[in-house]
Scaffold this motif. Structure first.
Motif, PDB file in Angstrom:
ATOM      1  N   ALA A 209      32.340  61.731  13.816  1.00  0.00           N
ATOM      2  CA  ALA A 209      31.355  60.691  13.638  1.00  0.00           C
ATOM      3  C   ALA A 209      31.679  59.988  14.986  1.00  0.00           C
ATOM      4  N   ALA A 210      30.823  59.046  15.363  1.00  0.00           N
ATOM      5  CA  ALA A 210      30.724  58.341  16.885  1.00  0.00           C
ATOM      6  C   ALA A 210      30.769  57.024  16.528  1.00  0.00           C
ATOM      7  N   LEU A 211      31.753  56.129  17.205  1.00  0.00           N
ATOM      8  CA  LEU A 211      31.994  54.832  16.900  1.00  0.00           C
ATOM      9  C   LEU A 211      31.477  53.972  18.089  1.00  0.00           C
ATOM     10  N   PRO A 212      30.397  53.664  18.639  1.00  0.00           N
ATOM     11  CA  PRO A 212      29.993  52.985  19.806  1.00  0.00           C
ATOM     12  C   PRO A 212      30.746  51.654  19.740  1.00  0.00           C
ATOM     13  N   CYS A 213      31.364  51.179  20.679  1.00  0.00           N
ATOM     14  CA  CYS A 213      32.129  49.935  20.861  1.00  0.00           C
ATOM     15  C   CYS A 213      31.722  49.496  22.429  1.00  0.00           C
ATOM     16  N   TYR A 214      31.127  48.648  22.379  1.00  0.00           N
ATOM     17  CA  TYR A 214      30.529  47.895  23.926  1.00  0.00           C
ATOM     18  C   TYR A 214      30.805  46.850  24.445  1.00  0.00           C
ATOM     19  N   HIS A 215      31.478  46.772  25.337  1.00  0.00           N
ATOM     20  CA  HIS A 215      31.835  45.324  25.947  1.00  0.00           C
ATOM     21  C   HIS A 215      30.740  44.722  26.391  1.00  0.00           C
ATOM     22  N   ASP A 216      30.772  43.140  26.470  1.00  0.00           N
ATOM     23  CA  ASP A 216      29.731  42.463  26.752  1.00  0.00           C
ATOM     24  C   ASP A 216      29.710  42.445  28.364  1.00  0.00           C
ATOM     25  N   GLU A 217      28.755  42.274  28.962  1.00  0.00           N
ATOM     26  CA  GLU A 217      28.625  42.215  30.319  1.00  0.00           C
ATOM     27  C   GLU A 217      28.888  40.741  30.709  1.00  0.00           C
ATOM     28  N   THR A 218      29.477  40.504  32.003  1.00  0.00           N
ATOM     29  CA  THR A 218      29.888  39.108  32.423  1.00  0.00           C
ATOM     30  C   THR A 218      28.731  38.230  32.033  1.00  0.00           C
ATOM     31  N   GLU A 219      27.436  38.264  32.417  1.00  0.00           N
ATOM     32  CA  GLU A 219      26.385  37.353  32.275  1.00  0.00           C
ATOM     33  C   GLU A 219      26.411  37.042  30.906  1.00  0.00           C
ATOM     34  N   ASN A 220      26.389  37.937  29.977  1.00  0.00           N
ATOM     35  CA  ASN A 220      26.377  37.792  28.663  1.00  0.00           C
ATOM     36  C   ASN A 220      27.354  37.031  27.846  1.00  0.00           C
ATOM     37  N   ILE A 221      28.574  37.306  28.545  1.00  0.00           N
ATOM     38  CA  ILE A 221      29.868  36.571  28.013  1.00  0.00           C
ATOM     39  C   ILE A 221      29.717  34.898  28.398  1.00  0.00           C
ATOM     40  N   GLN A 222      29.276  34.920  29.560  1.00  0.00           N
ATOM     41  CA  GLN A 222      29.340  33.374  30.193  1.00  0.00           C
ATOM     42  C   GLN A 222      28.157  32.516  29.510  1.00  0.00           C
ATOM     43  N   ALA A 223      26.966  33.202  29.102  1.00  0.00           N
ATOM     44  CA  ALA A 223      25.952  32.610  28.464  1.00  0.00           C
ATOM     45  C   ALA A 223      26.382  32.357  26.813  1.00  0.00           C
ATOM     46  N   LEU A 224      27.062  33.091  26.444  1.00  0.00           N
ATOM     47  CA  LEU A 224      27.498  32.997  25.186  1.00  0.00           C
ATOM     48  C   LEU A 224      28.698  31.778  24.838  1.00  0.00           C
ATOM     49  N   ILE A 225      29.536  31.747  25.966  1.00  0.00           N
ATOM     50  CA  ILE A 225      30.390  30.629  26.105  1.00  0.00           C
ATOM     51  C   ILE A 225      29.757  29.265  26.138  1.00  0.00           C
ATOM     52  N   ARG A 226      28.833  29.354  27.220  1.00  0.00           N
ATOM     53  CA  ARG A 226      28.106  28.023  27.309  1.00  0.00           C
ATOM     54  C   ARG A 226      27.052  27.484  26.080  1.00  0.00           C
ATOM     55  N   ALA A 227      26.722  28.571  25.493  1.00  0.00           N
ATOM     56  CA  ALA A 227      25.673  28.264  24.396  1.00  0.00           C
ATOM     57  C   ALA A 227      26.316  27.793  23.212  1.00  0.00           C
TER      58      ALA A 227
END
Length: 132
Positions: A39-57
């Motif tokens: 089984a493959a369990l993909p686990c991706y980190h958010d990119e910096t821009e995505n994290i910043q947008a999420l924080i602000r939003a």
């Protein structure tokens, strides 16, 4: 090496392979996605821009503005797990409720080093055969 080891594994044992981000055509990824016993369990980190947008939003949704230094600190310490990131931002919003702004000191006081945990919880769950 993984493919060659499969017939040698005892049915009651398992092999856990951490591989980072693999391209869609990676032979290792294809093996884990197609083999019935793997089984493959993909686990991706958010990119910096995505994290910043999420924080602000997320914080602006609570009527809070965020100091630039706080965004930088939060970006450096969050992002390895979307659920943890949202929980930490909710905690921060509650802590700063009524002040109107999230300062660097607020972020530093509340946010722990979440990047440290990375995939530990998944590895422990697999080792304990905890599918849930």
């Amino acid at each position: 090496a993984v493919e060659a080891a499969l017939p040698l594994l005892h049915p009651g044992c398992f092999l856990l392979v951490g591989a980072g981000e693999l391209a869609a055509r990676s032979s290792l990824r294809l093996l884990f996605e197609t083999e019935k016993t793997l089984a493959a369990l993909p686990c991706y980190h958010d990119e910096t821009e995505n994290i910043q947008a999420l924080i602000r939003a997320r914080l602006e949704k609570e009527g809070l503005s965020v100091a630039r230094e706080a965004v930088e600190y939060l970006t450096a310490h969050l992002g390895n797990d979307r659920g943890v990131t949202l929980a930490e931002l909710e905690k921060l919003a509650l802590y700063t409720h009524g002040r109107g702004i999230v300062a660097f000191e607020d972020a530093q006081a509340l946010i722990e080093g979440n990047r440290e945990t990375q995939l530990d919880s998944i590895a422990f769950a697999v080792a304990e055969r905890n599918a849930a």
